[in-house]
Design a protein around this motif. Sequence first.
Motif, PDB file in Angstrom:
ATOM      1  N   GLY A  63       0.824  -1.210   0.000  1.00 33.60           N
ATOM      2  CA  GLY A  63       0.000   0.000   0.000  1.00 33.60           C
ATOM      3  C   GLY A  63       0.852   1.251   0.000  1.00 33.60           C
ATOM      4  N   GLY A  64       1.930   1.251   0.769  1.00 35.50           N
ATOM      5  CA  GLY A  64       2.843   2.398   0.780  1.00 35.50           C
ATOM      6  C   GLY A  64       3.494   2.621  -0.575  1.00 35.50           C
ATOM      7  N   ALA A  65       3.902   1.535  -1.211  1.00 37.44           N
ATOM      8  CA  ALA A  65       4.497   1.662  -2.547  1.00 37.44           C
ATOM      9  C   ALA A  65       3.485   2.205  -3.549  1.00 37.44           C
ATOM     10  CB  ALA A  65       5.030   0.311  -3.014  1.00 37.44           C
ATOM     11  N   LEU A  66       2.247   1.749  -3.449  1.00 41.59           N
ATOM     12  CA  LEU A  66       1.205   2.250  -4.347  1.00 41.59           C
ATOM     13  C   LEU A  66       0.919   3.725  -4.090  1.00 41.59           C
ATOM     14  CD1 LEU A  66      -1.287  -0.752  -4.375  1.00 41.59           C
ATOM     15  CD2 LEU A  66       0.072   0.077  -6.297  1.00 41.59           C
ATOM     16  N   LEU A  67       0.980   4.148  -2.834  1.00 40.61           N
ATOM     17  CA  LEU A  67       0.733   5.556  -2.513  1.00 40.61           C
ATOM     18  C   LEU A  67       1.852   6.462  -3.030  1.00 40.61           C
ATOM     19  CD1 LEU A  67      -0.690   5.261   1.089  1.00 40.61           C
ATOM     20  CD2 LEU A  67      -1.861   6.240  -0.868  1.00 40.61           C
ATOM     21  N   ILE A  68       3.065   5.978  -2.998  1.00 38.67           N
ATOM     22  CA  ILE A  68       4.195   6.787  -3.445  1.00 38.67           C
ATOM     23  C   ILE A  68       4.295   6.800  -4.963  1.00 38.67           C
ATOM     24  CG2 ILE A  68       6.715   6.957  -3.375  1.00 38.67           C
ATOM     25  CD1 ILE A  68       6.518   5.862  -0.493  1.00 38.67           C
ATOM     26  N   GLY A 128       0.258   8.459  -9.767  1.00 37.16           N
ATOM     27  CA  GLY A 128      -1.010   8.027 -10.345  1.00 37.16           C
ATOM     28  C   GLY A 128      -2.103   8.019  -9.304  1.00 37.16           C
ATOM     29  N   PHE A 129      -3.304   8.303  -9.760  1.00 32.56           N
ATOM     30  CA  PHE A 129      -4.418   8.422  -8.825  1.00 32.56           C
ATOM     31  C   PHE A 129      -5.096   7.088  -8.554  1.00 32.56           C
ATOM     32  CE2 PHE A 129      -4.008  12.675 -10.742  1.00 32.56           C
ATOM     33  CZ  PHE A 129      -3.635  13.348  -9.590  1.00 32.56           C
ATOM     34  N   ILE A 130      -5.108   6.195  -9.521  1.00 30.47           N
ATOM     35  CA  ILE A 130      -5.707   4.868  -9.295  1.00 30.47           C
ATOM     36  C   ILE A 130      -4.868   4.095  -8.280  1.00 30.47           C
ATOM     37  CG2 ILE A 130      -6.339   2.673 -10.374  1.00 30.47           C
ATOM     38  CD1 ILE A 130      -6.772   4.271 -12.993  1.00 30.47           C
ATOM     39  N   SER A 131      -3.550   4.147  -8.424  1.00 29.29           N
ATOM     40  CA  SER A 131      -2.684   3.465  -7.463  1.00 29.29           C
ATOM     41  C   SER A 131      -2.798   4.104  -6.084  1.00 29.29           C
ATOM     42  CB  SER A 131      -1.233   3.467  -7.939  1.00 29.29           C
ATOM     43  OG  SER A 131      -0.752   4.781  -8.074  1.00 29.29           O
ATOM     44  N   ASP A 132      -3.034   5.427  -6.028  1.00 28.04           N
ATOM     45  CA  ASP A 132      -3.230   6.092  -4.736  1.00 28.04           C
ATOM     46  C   ASP A 132      -4.482   5.579  -4.037  1.00 28.04           C
ATOM     47  OD1 ASP A 132      -0.955   7.568  -5.024  1.00 28.04           O
ATOM     48  OD2 ASP A 132      -1.978   9.399  -5.662  1.00 28.04           O
ATOM     49  N   VAL A 133      -5.557   5.409  -4.784  1.00 28.39           N
ATOM     50  CA  VAL A 133      -6.800   4.899  -4.194  1.00 28.39           C
ATOM     51  C   VAL A 133      -6.587   3.470  -3.695  1.00 28.39           C
ATOM     52  CG1 VAL A 133      -9.172   4.198  -4.737  1.00 28.39           C
ATOM     53  CG2 VAL A 133      -8.319   6.415  -5.505  1.00 28.39           C
ATOM     54  N   MET A 134      -5.909   2.644  -4.505  1.00 31.58           N
ATOM     55  CA  MET A 134      -5.643   1.262  -4.083  1.00 31.58           C
ATOM     56  C   MET A 134      -4.748   1.239  -2.847  1.00 31.58           C
ATOM     57  SD  MET A 134      -5.176  -0.381  -7.917  1.00 31.58           S
ATOM     58  CE  MET A 134      -4.232  -1.752  -7.366  1.00 31.58           C
ATOM     59  N   GLY A 135      -3.727   2.102  -2.812  1.00 35.02           N
ATOM     60  CA  GLY A 135      -2.840   2.179  -1.658  1.00 35.02           C
ATOM     61  C   GLY A 135      -3.558   2.643  -0.408  1.00 35.02           C
ATOM     62  N   LEU A 136      -4.434   3.656  -0.565  1.00 33.17           N
ATOM     63  CA  LEU A 136      -5.215   4.129   0.586  1.00 33.17           C
ATOM     64  C   LEU A 136      -6.121   3.038   1.138  1.00 33.17           C
ATOM     65  CD1 LEU A 136      -6.218   7.792  -0.301  1.00 33.17           C
ATOM     66  CD2 LEU A 136      -4.893   7.018   1.668  1.00 33.17           C
ATOM     67  N   LEU A 137      -6.715   2.261   0.239  1.00 33.88           N
ATOM     68  CA  LEU A 137      -7.569   1.163   0.692  1.00 33.88           C
ATOM     69  C   LEU A 137      -6.773   0.148   1.507  1.00 33.88           C
ATOM     70  CD1 LEU A 137      -9.876   0.562  -2.397  1.00 33.88           C
ATOM     71  CD2 LEU A 137     -10.532   1.457  -0.161  1.00 33.88           C
ATOM     72  N   LEU A 138      -5.529  -0.125   1.094  1.00 30.47           N
ATOM     73  CA  LEU A 138      -4.716  -1.082   1.835  1.00 30.47           C
ATOM     74  C   LEU A 138      -4.243  -0.525   3.182  1.00 30.47           C
ATOM     75  CD1 LEU A 138      -2.548  -2.742  -0.957  1.00 30.47           C
ATOM     76  CD2 LEU A 138      -4.429  -3.741   0.337  1.00 30.47           C
ATOM     77  N   MET A 139      -4.353   0.767   3.384  1.00 22.59           N
ATOM     78  CA  MET A 139      -3.968   1.357   4.666  1.00 22.59           C
ATOM     79  C   MET A 139      -5.087   1.280   5.701  1.00 22.59           C
ATOM     80  SD  MET A 139      -0.899   2.298   4.589  1.00 22.59           S
ATOM     81  CE  MET A 139      -0.037   1.532   3.268  1.00 22.59           C
ATOM     82  N   VAL A 140      -6.286   0.965   5.269  1.00 22.46           N
ATOM     83  CA  VAL A 140      -7.434   0.865   6.183  1.00 22.46           C
ATOM     84  C   VAL A 140      -7.445  -0.558   6.770  1.00 22.46           C
ATOM     85  CG1 VAL A 140      -9.945   1.000   6.343  1.00 22.46           C
ATOM     86  CG2 VAL A 140      -8.702   2.546   4.811  1.00 22.46           C
ATOM     87  N   PRO A 141      -7.307  -0.688   8.108  1.00 24.97           N
ATOM     88  CA  PRO A 141      -7.201  -2.023   8.716  1.00 24.97           C
ATOM     89  C   PRO A 141      -8.328  -2.999   8.375  1.00 24.97           C
ATOM     90  CG  PRO A 141      -6.516  -0.369  10.292  1.00 24.97           C
ATOM     91  CD  PRO A 141      -7.058   0.379   9.097  1.00 24.97           C
ATOM     92  N   PRO A 142      -9.613  -2.604   8.360  1.00 25.60           N
ATOM     93  CA  PRO A 142     -10.642  -3.589   7.992  1.00 25.60           C
ATOM     94  C   PRO A 142     -10.492  -4.087   6.544  1.00 25.60           C
ATOM     95  CG  PRO A 142     -11.653  -1.733   9.126  1.00 25.60           C
ATOM     96  CD  PRO A 142     -10.230  -1.369   8.869  1.00 25.60           C
ATOM     97  N   VAL A 143     -10.105  -3.208   5.654  1.00 27.98           N
ATOM     98  CA  VAL A 143      -9.901  -3.627   4.257  1.00 27.98           C
ATOM     99  C   VAL A 143      -8.711  -4.588   4.185  1.00 27.98           C
ATOM    100  CG1 VAL A 143      -9.306  -2.830   1.936  1.00 27.98           C
ATOM    101  CG2 VAL A 143     -10.909  -1.516   3.326  1.00 27.98           C
ATOM    102  N   ARG A 144      -7.658  -4.278   4.951  1.00 30.63           N
ATOM    103  CA  ARG A 144      -6.484  -5.153   4.978  1.00 30.63           C
ATOM    104  C   ARG A 144      -6.838  -6.531   5.493  1.00 30.63           C
ATOM    105  NH1 ARG A 144      -3.062  -1.170   7.127  1.00 30.63           N
ATOM    106  NH2 ARG A 144      -3.255  -2.126   9.178  1.00 30.63           N
ATOM    107  N   ARG A 145      -7.706  -6.606   6.504  1.00 31.20           N
ATOM    108  CA  ARG A 145      -8.114  -7.908   7.033  1.00 31.20           C
ATOM    109  C   ARG A 145      -8.840  -8.732   5.975  1.00 31.20           C
ATOM    110  NH1 ARG A 145     -10.396  -4.996  11.342  1.00 31.20           N
ATOM    111  NH2 ARG A 145      -8.660  -4.280  12.584  1.00 31.20           N
TER     112      ARG A 145
END
Length: 186
Positions: A81-86, A89-106
């Motif tokens: 998620g951190g790599a996607l945020l850095i 691109g905006f699509i990768s940012d959205v995917m990275g942000l989603l991976l930073m949310v603990p319930p989504v990660r679970r």
Amino acid sequence: MLKALVIVCILLPLAELYLLITLGHHIGLGATLGLLAASAVLGSLIARKQGEKVFRNWREAMGGGGVPEEGLLNGVLVLVGGALLIAPGFISDVMGLLLMVPPVRRVVTARVRRSLEQTLMSGSVRFTQVGPVPGEDPFLDARRFDSQEPAAKVEPSEDGSSTFRRPRSEGGEVDAEFTSDEEPRG
């Protein structure tokens, strides 16, 4: 699974490029680049905070003699998620942000774990042990060579060059000499 990953790796950059060009036409180049820079900085801050939280939880659980509640896969997802945020691109940012949310990660962790278990159960992946066989002495090979003479001897010759001689053995090997034309470094 691998085919889907290849398709994503090809299509994601194309979609990112299309979105960046379209957004650049609508709001301008400077604003688009500013948004990209801001999302990269914000993303790195969020990734750092989440990563520190995951590793702190791991340290506390291991310090207490327990197993971390969040497994290794959770930490890997934070890194992805951190790599996607850095990445720009905006699509990768959205995917990275989603991976930073603990319930989504679970949810993602559970799905990846299920997929790995199915792959292992199907027998398409096998694990092979590398290293010593359990129950045998792991240093047996090293001790076997302690009693033998060295593999090569260095003998200086009259002209100052070094000659390397391999000792004669019983296996029908040929005694050979290797000389160097280089000046001695002495």
